[in-house]
Scaffold this motif. Sequence first.
Motif, mmCIF file in Angstrom:
data_model
loop_
_atom_site.group_PDB
_atom_site.id
_atom_site.type_symbol
_atom_site.label_atom_id
_atom_site.label_comp_id
_atom_site.label_asym_id
_atom_site.label_seq_id
_atom_site.Cartn_x
_atom_site.Cartn_y
_atom_site.Cartn_z
ATOM 1 N N SER A 263 1.096 -0.876 -0.051
ATOM 2 C CA SER A 263 -0.618 -0.188 -0.173
ATOM 3 C C SER A 263 0.802 1.115 -0.043
ATOM 4 O O SER A 263 0.160 2.301 -0.734
ATOM 5 C CB SER A 263 -1.098 -0.045 1.300
ATOM 6 O OG SER A 263 -0.663 -0.359 2.426
ATOM 7 N N ARG A 264 1.714 1.199 0.302
ATOM 8 C CA ARG A 264 2.944 2.141 0.554
ATOM 9 C C ARG A 264 3.368 2.710 -0.939
ATOM 10 O O ARG A 264 3.262 4.050 -1.055
ATOM 11 C CB ARG A 264 4.564 1.828 1.664
ATOM 12 C CG ARG A 264 4.071 1.930 3.451
ATOM 13 C CD ARG A 264 3.198 3.214 3.462
ATOM 14 N NE ARG A 264 4.848 3.818 3.834
ATOM 15 C CZ ARG A 264 4.505 6.081 3.416
ATOM 16 N NH1 ARG A 264 3.689 6.192 3.904
ATOM 17 N NH2 ARG A 264 5.768 6.358 3.519
ATOM 18 N N VAL B 1 1.824 1.891 -3.548
ATOM 19 C CA VAL B 1 0.632 2.751 -4.484
ATOM 20 C C VAL B 1 0.511 3.752 -4.346
ATOM 21 O O VAL B 1 0.210 4.624 -4.863
ATOM 22 C CB VAL B 1 -0.218 1.773 -4.705
ATOM 23 C CG1 VAL B 1 -1.546 2.601 -4.926
ATOM 24 C CG2 VAL B 1 -0.288 -0.013 -4.652
ATOM 25 N N GLN B 2 0.526 4.160 -2.321
ATOM 26 C CA GLN B 2 0.724 5.787 -2.420
ATOM 27 C C GLN B 2 1.624 7.158 -2.578
ATOM 28 O O GLN B 2 1.153 7.661 -2.899
ATOM 29 C CB GLN B 2 0.334 5.956 -0.551
ATOM 30 C CG GLN B 2 -0.601 5.332 -0.355
ATOM 31 C CD GLN B 2 -0.451 5.438 1.022
ATOM 32 O OE1 GLN B 2 0.624 5.428 1.833
ATOM 33 N NE2 GLN B 2 -1.835 4.808 1.993
ATOM 34 N N GLN B 3 2.781 5.853 -2.841
ATOM 35 C CA GLN B 3 4.244 6.674 -3.601
ATOM 36 C C GLN B 3 4.186 6.985 -5.149
ATOM 37 O O GLN B 3 4.275 8.242 -5.306
ATOM 38 C CB GLN B 3 5.486 6.283 -3.569
ATOM 39 C CG GLN B 3 5.781 6.370 -2.139
ATOM 40 C CD GLN B 3 6.888 5.079 -1.759
ATOM 41 O OE1 GLN B 3 8.331 4.483 -2.381
ATOM 42 N NE2 GLN B 3 6.991 5.233 -0.389
ATOM 43 N N ARG C 241 1.231 6.117 -7.746
ATOM 44 C CA ARG C 241 -0.364 6.042 -8.251
ATOM 45 C C ARG C 241 -0.475 5.557 -9.643
ATOM 46 O O ARG C 241 -1.490 4.178 -10.164
ATOM 47 C CB ARG C 241 -1.311 6.720 -8.063
ATOM 48 C CG ARG C 241 -1.787 7.005 -6.163
ATOM 49 C CD ARG C 241 -3.038 7.524 -6.559
ATOM 50 N NE ARG C 241 -3.695 7.862 -5.091
ATOM 51 C CZ ARG C 241 -4.007 6.598 -4.154
ATOM 52 N NH1 ARG C 241 -3.812 5.298 -4.608
ATOM 53 N NH2 ARG C 241 -4.980 6.460 -3.134
#
Length: 109
Positions: free
Chosen positions: A74-75, A77-79, A81
């Motif tokens: 998830s980290r 993907v957040q960095q 998108r």
Amino acid sequence: MGKAADLSEFDRGQIVMARRLGTSITETARLVGCSRSAVVSIHAKWVNDCDTSSRRQCIGRPRIIKEKGRWRLSRSVQQNRRQTVAQLTAKYNAGPCASVSEHTIQRTL
């Protein structure tokens, strides 16, 4: 015929200690009140894994991506998108965890 109930942790501990003290398999089974095969399997699990807990309560296959791996994913993907699943898979497999397929990454997301 249904499955027998699991032995309690106390009974499992009794089996391990009795076997460590040199009690035979038959005597241990009689002491605890279970089958000889249960004594053999519990003692073998103790010797190999140093653990006697049962996985019977767990249903299904264990997850390949654990909680920490999901957090890492998830980290990532957040960095960025705009990363594709193939890029995320390559980045995840470059880490210390077990290698996973693109389909597993997609399901996890």
